[in-house]
Scaffold this motif. Sequence first.
Motif, short mmCIF file in Angstrom:
data_model
loop_
_atom_site.label_atom_id
_atom_site.label_comp_id
_atom_site.label_asym_id
_atom_site.label_seq_id
_atom_site.Cartn_x
_atom_site.Cartn_y
_atom_site.Cartn_z
N THR A 35 0.71 -1.20 -0.02
CA THR A 35 0.04 -0.13 -0.15
C THR A 35 0.90 1.31 0.10
OG1 THR A 35 -0.27 -0.10 2.41
CG2 THR A 35 -1.74 -1.17 1.27
N ASN A 111 -0.07 1.38 -6.63
CA ASN A 111 -0.03 2.56 -5.96
C ASN A 111 0.51 3.69 -6.64
OD1 ASN A 111 -0.89 1.40 -3.30
ND2 ASN A 111 0.87 0.16 -3.63
N GLN A 371 -8.55 3.54 -8.03
CA GLN A 371 -9.02 3.83 -6.74
C GLN A 371 -10.76 4.06 -6.97
OE1 GLN A 371 -5.77 5.72 -3.96
NE2 GLN A 371 -6.58 7.27 -5.54
N ASN A 377 -11.84 2.65 -0.93
CA ASN A 377 -11.01 3.88 -1.16
C ASN A 377 -12.15 4.94 -1.10
OD1 ASN A 377 -9.36 5.96 -2.86
ND2 ASN A 377 -7.83 4.55 -1.95
#
Length: 559
Positions: A35, A111, A371, A377
Amino acid sequence: MLSHSARLAVFTVCTVLAGIITAGESSVSAAAADTQPPTAPTGLAASDLSCSAVTLSWSAAVDDTGVAFYDLYHDGQALGSTVAEVRTITLGVVAGARWGFYVNARDAAGNVSQASNTVSVTPPFCSEDDAAPSVPTGLSARAVGTAVTLQWTAATDDVAVTGYDVLRDGAEVGSLSGSAASPPDTTFTDVGLAIDTDYAYAVVARDAQGNISKPSDPAQVRTGSSCAAVCGITQVATERDLPWGLTQLPDGTLLYGQRDLFTIQAMASDGTDKHSIGTVPDAAGTDGEGGVLGLAISPTFATDNWLYVYHTTATDNRIVRFQYDGTLRTESREILVTGIPRNKYHNGGRLRFGPDGKLYAAAGDGQDPDQAQDLDNLGGKVLRLNPDGSVPPDNPFPGSFVWSYGHRNPQGLAFDSHGRLWEQEFGNNVMDETNLVVKGGNYGWPACEGTIGDACGTPGFVAPVQTYPVAAASCSGIAIVRDVLYIACLRGTRLYRAVIDGDRLTEIQQYYVGTYGRLRTVEPTVDGNLWLTTSTRGDKDSIPQNSNEKIFKITLGDG
């Protein structure tokens, strides 16, 4: 070498000339437990600029598991991605257009880093062009009340006609822009004119190098005896910083945020007594479009004095509230929502209380499209919360602020008389969207942009009510007055007006096209009219007070 095409800021095609690039590459899920995003790429530089291409190079980002891709952008629009080993690439550009390039790093788990520095370039023209376009012909003018609609036959040019300027009684009142790939419109509506008055109009054509035709033959018209729609516009204030969020108190006082100064201003509704009420603690810019964004007051403001603010920090976007009693009581601050993704662009930011007493917020995807589909999220969502920051028990996903998802960069929220939520959303390079938001709805991003994408027919995706080409849109704020939707557009430099008819938008009209430049925020006034703000300078950086903006009041008719 793989080729990639993307519609760009001037609505033409960019072709990669060197390097390995892929568009819309899905994140690799093997490292899903990771993450930690990479660091921002550094040292982005441009070289070998010509009229048709530029070479970009940058230094490697750092990641705990390794950078997998670099995502290339210009001015918030995705161009494509290189693999980690490729950090020099040559891109196609269009002569005479300004480009603001930057790069994000992405690891195998998806990410996404913060953005690199921005490199701005304006390619030279390939050859000198001193030939003016032909004169526009066939100009006609038709008055409906105090609005006049003009139409004409397109001019021609040895290269391309890229715009028209509209003259009323010899003074410019509007400007329509386009390109060789997307010619400018040949219609224009002028509004807010005096009743029972004669006007003379003409149109001139221009090309990319500023050559201007002679004026068309004039068209004479007389306005009617009343106004039915958009009746007039009055400038009430100027602003050197960027006015973004704006709300009006029950007593008529106007509050608006200065995005890059991180302060909130108050003034009387006629523009007098303008003054700062305080600075938002922990607010930060993004060298892009972050800062102090949306504002809203509590539905019970007369008794509780709560002012709500959506703002960027050094690490996230968040929603906070303060007591306001003439000054911003920073000691009363309550942090309601944190962890909304931030990046250079795609921060969302609009706040709107619904008729149910809940606060709705538009959250961007933070330039990480995946996302938007991740229900764990807050990015790429419309959020819904109680006024105290708790999660309403009737939200569609238990324990979550998420009300709808699959959004790219929503910045407009408004409710109609039936209590339905309308949302305005930036597309990447093809389509903007107006959506009718439903509880738990999935609006398709990144699989769909408007109605474009192989997966747009996927069961469960909610289609937009209306789409617009980004060159004529890139719209931010919306407002609804008497079930008419008004949409303020940046790149499109216009205000749309559309009548809400059930779940459709009808009678769509365009006003102030090119008249006042980029339009950011439109909000209802307490007396049933509209506030409108511009966003013409410095809105793609975080430099305070480098703008020259205006705040207008628009008077509406009953139609």
